[in-house]
Design a protein around this motif. Structure first.
Motif, PDB file in Angstrom:
ATOM      1  N   GLY A  66      -7.821  19.524  -9.672  1.00  0.00           N
ATOM      2  CA  GLY A  66      -7.147  19.126 -10.897  1.00  0.00           C
ATOM      3  C   GLY A  66      -5.989  18.160 -10.715  1.00  0.00           C
ATOM      4  N   TYR A  67      -5.716  17.716  -9.491  1.00  0.00           N
ATOM      5  CA  TYR A  67      -4.595  16.805  -9.240  1.00  0.00           C
ATOM      6  C   TYR A  67      -5.060  15.366  -9.440  1.00  0.00           C
ATOM      7  N   ASN A  68      -5.070  14.939 -10.697  1.00  0.00           N
ATOM      8  CA  ASN A  68      -5.596  13.623 -11.055  1.00  0.00           C
ATOM      9  C   ASN A  68      -4.523  12.612 -11.430  1.00  0.00           C
ATOM     10  N   SER A  69      -3.289  13.038 -11.561  1.00  0.00           N
ATOM     11  CA  SER A  69      -2.188  12.123 -11.885  1.00  0.00           C
ATOM     12  C   SER A  69      -1.504  11.731 -10.580  1.00  0.00           C
ATOM     13  N   ILE A  70      -1.687  10.462 -10.193  1.00  0.00           N
ATOM     14  CA  ILE A  70      -1.234   9.981  -8.891  1.00  0.00           C
ATOM     15  C   ILE A  70      -0.184   8.898  -9.088  1.00  0.00           C
ATOM     16  N   ALA A  71       0.871   8.955  -8.280  1.00  0.00           N
ATOM     17  CA  ALA A  71       1.883   7.900  -8.291  1.00  0.00           C
ATOM     18  C   ALA A  71       2.348   7.625  -6.866  1.00  0.00           C
ATOM     19  N   ASP A  72       2.466   6.344  -6.532  1.00  0.00           N
ATOM     20  CA  ASP A  72       3.134   5.906  -5.312  1.00  0.00           C
ATOM     21  C   ASP A  72       4.551   5.534  -5.718  1.00  0.00           C
ATOM     22  N   ILE A  73       5.532   6.100  -5.027  1.00  0.00           N
ATOM     23  CA  ILE A  73       6.927   5.914  -5.419  1.00  0.00           C
ATOM     24  C   ILE A  73       7.712   5.378  -4.236  1.00  0.00           C
ATOM     25  N   ASN A  74       8.434   4.282  -4.457  1.00  0.00           N
ATOM     26  CA  ASN A  74       9.310   3.709  -3.435  1.00  0.00           C
ATOM     27  C   ASN A  74      10.747   4.091  -3.765  1.00  0.00           C
ATOM     28  N   LEU A  75      11.427   4.629  -2.756  1.00  0.00           N
ATOM     29  CA  LEU A  75      12.760   5.186  -2.955  1.00  0.00           C
ATOM     30  C   LEU A  75      13.779   4.574  -2.004  1.00  0.00           C
ATOM     31  N   LYS A  76      15.015   4.546  -2.437  1.00  0.00           N
ATOM     32  CA  LYS A  76      16.152   4.248  -1.574  1.00  0.00           C
ATOM     33  C   LYS A  76      16.886   5.567  -1.402  1.00  0.00           C
ATOM     34  N   VAL A  77      16.886   6.075  -0.178  1.00  0.00           N
ATOM     35  CA  VAL A  77      17.513   7.362   0.099  1.00  0.00           C
ATOM     36  C   VAL A  77      18.683   7.128   1.056  1.00  0.00           C
ATOM     37  N   GLU A  78      19.855   7.589   0.665  1.00  0.00           N
ATOM     38  CA  GLU A  78      21.052   7.414   1.491  1.00  0.00           C
ATOM     39  C   GLU A  78      20.906   8.167   2.812  1.00  0.00           C
ATOM     40  N   GLY A 103      12.994  -3.024   3.461  1.00  0.00           N
ATOM     41  CA  GLY A 103      13.315  -3.769   2.248  1.00  0.00           C
ATOM     42  C   GLY A 103      14.227  -2.946   1.363  1.00  0.00           C
ATOM     43  N   LYS A 104      14.099  -3.115   0.066  1.00  0.00           N
ATOM     44  CA  LYS A 104      14.954  -2.386  -0.870  1.00  0.00           C
ATOM     45  C   LYS A 104      14.718  -0.883  -0.798  1.00  0.00           C
ATOM     46  N   ALA A 105      13.469  -0.493  -0.541  1.00  0.00           N
ATOM     47  CA  ALA A 105      13.132   0.930  -0.440  1.00  0.00           C
ATOM     48  C   ALA A 105      13.030   1.305   1.034  1.00  0.00           C
ATOM     49  N   ASN A 106      13.574   2.470   1.387  1.00  0.00           N
ATOM     50  CA  ASN A 106      13.464   2.910   2.773  1.00  0.00           C
ATOM     51  C   ASN A 106      12.559   4.128   2.929  1.00  0.00           C
ATOM     52  N   LEU A 107      11.948   4.556   1.820  1.00  0.00           N
ATOM     53  CA  LEU A 107      11.030   5.690   1.875  1.00  0.00           C
ATOM     54  C   LEU A 107       9.948   5.495   0.806  1.00  0.00           C
ATOM     55  N   VAL A 135      15.153   5.743  -7.363  1.00  0.00           N
ATOM     56  CA  VAL A 135      13.785   5.261  -7.514  1.00  0.00           C
ATOM     57  C   VAL A 135      13.856   3.740  -7.625  1.00  0.00           C
ATOM     58  N   ILE A 136      13.246   3.043  -6.665  1.00  0.00           N
ATOM     59  CA  ILE A 136      13.222   1.580  -6.685  1.00  0.00           C
ATOM     60  C   ILE A 136      12.093   1.101  -7.588  1.00  0.00           C
ATOM     61  N   ASN A 137      10.912   1.636  -7.388  1.00  0.00           N
ATOM     62  CA  ASN A 137       9.784   1.355  -8.268  1.00  0.00           C
ATOM     63  C   ASN A 137       8.690   2.380  -8.017  1.00  0.00           C
ATOM     64  N   PHE A 138       7.700   2.366  -8.884  1.00  0.00           N
ATOM     65  CA  PHE A 138       6.575   3.283  -8.715  1.00  0.00           C
ATOM     66  C   PHE A 138       5.335   2.646  -9.324  1.00  0.00           C
TER      67      PHE A 138
END
Length: 160
Positions: A66-78, A103-107, A135-138
């Motif tokens: 049932g896990y059909n909602s998928i997102a790739d998320i780019n993050l900036k984590v201190e 780049g802008k995201a490190n994770l 959250v930088i982008n997703f």
């Protein structure tokens, strides 16, 4: 040019291809198919596993659960919260992939949810409310076309 960590030959290539077709195939059947001794096949498989060139694993299909909602998320984590945040992601059943980024995201994380509302809350509330995380982008992923468990090296990666 990137240097290869380990050197593998055409016998390894043939073994990998047979395992790729059916990971449950017996060493004796591989030996018959590729024309080498069964003991050689067993030893080669052990070497491939030990060197971490291959992993024998069960691949779960999240959509079947049932896990059909998928997102790739780019993050900036201190830096001050980085390790703690990564550990929390590892424990989160919705996070299935974690990687360093440049780049802008490190994770970068890949997430899977039972529904879009859960995904929305995670991206728009849980993450932004986590101290030291931005959250930088997703990207919302409607369908994965090709995945890492489908990738194979090419024959030219193996020496004669």
């Amino acid at each position: 040019m990137t240097k290869k960590i380990k050197s593998f030959d055409k016998i390894d290539f043939k073994i990998i291809n047979e395992l790729y077709k059916d990971v449950r195939i017996s060493a004796s059947k591989i030996a018959r198919t590729i024309g080498v001794n069964e003991r050689t096949v067993r030893r080669r498989i052990d070497k491939l596993i030990e060197s971490k060139a291959i992993r024998i694993a069960t691949i779960i299909e999240p959509s079947m659960f049932g896990y059909n909602s998928i997102a790739d998320i780019n993050l900036k984590v201190e830096d001050s919260v980085f390790d703690k945040f990564v550990e929390s992601c590892k424990k989160n059943p919705n996070v299935c992939y974690i990687a360093f980024g440049w780049g802008k995201a490190n994770l970068a994380i890949e997430t899977r949810f039972l529904d879009n509302e859960e995904m929305y809350n995670f991206i728009n509330h849980t993450l932004p409310e986590t101290e030291g995380v931005e959250v930088i982008n997703f990207f919302i992923i409607p369908k994965i076309i090709y995945n890492i468990d489908q990738w194979l090296p090419v024959e030219s990666d193996f020496k004669d």
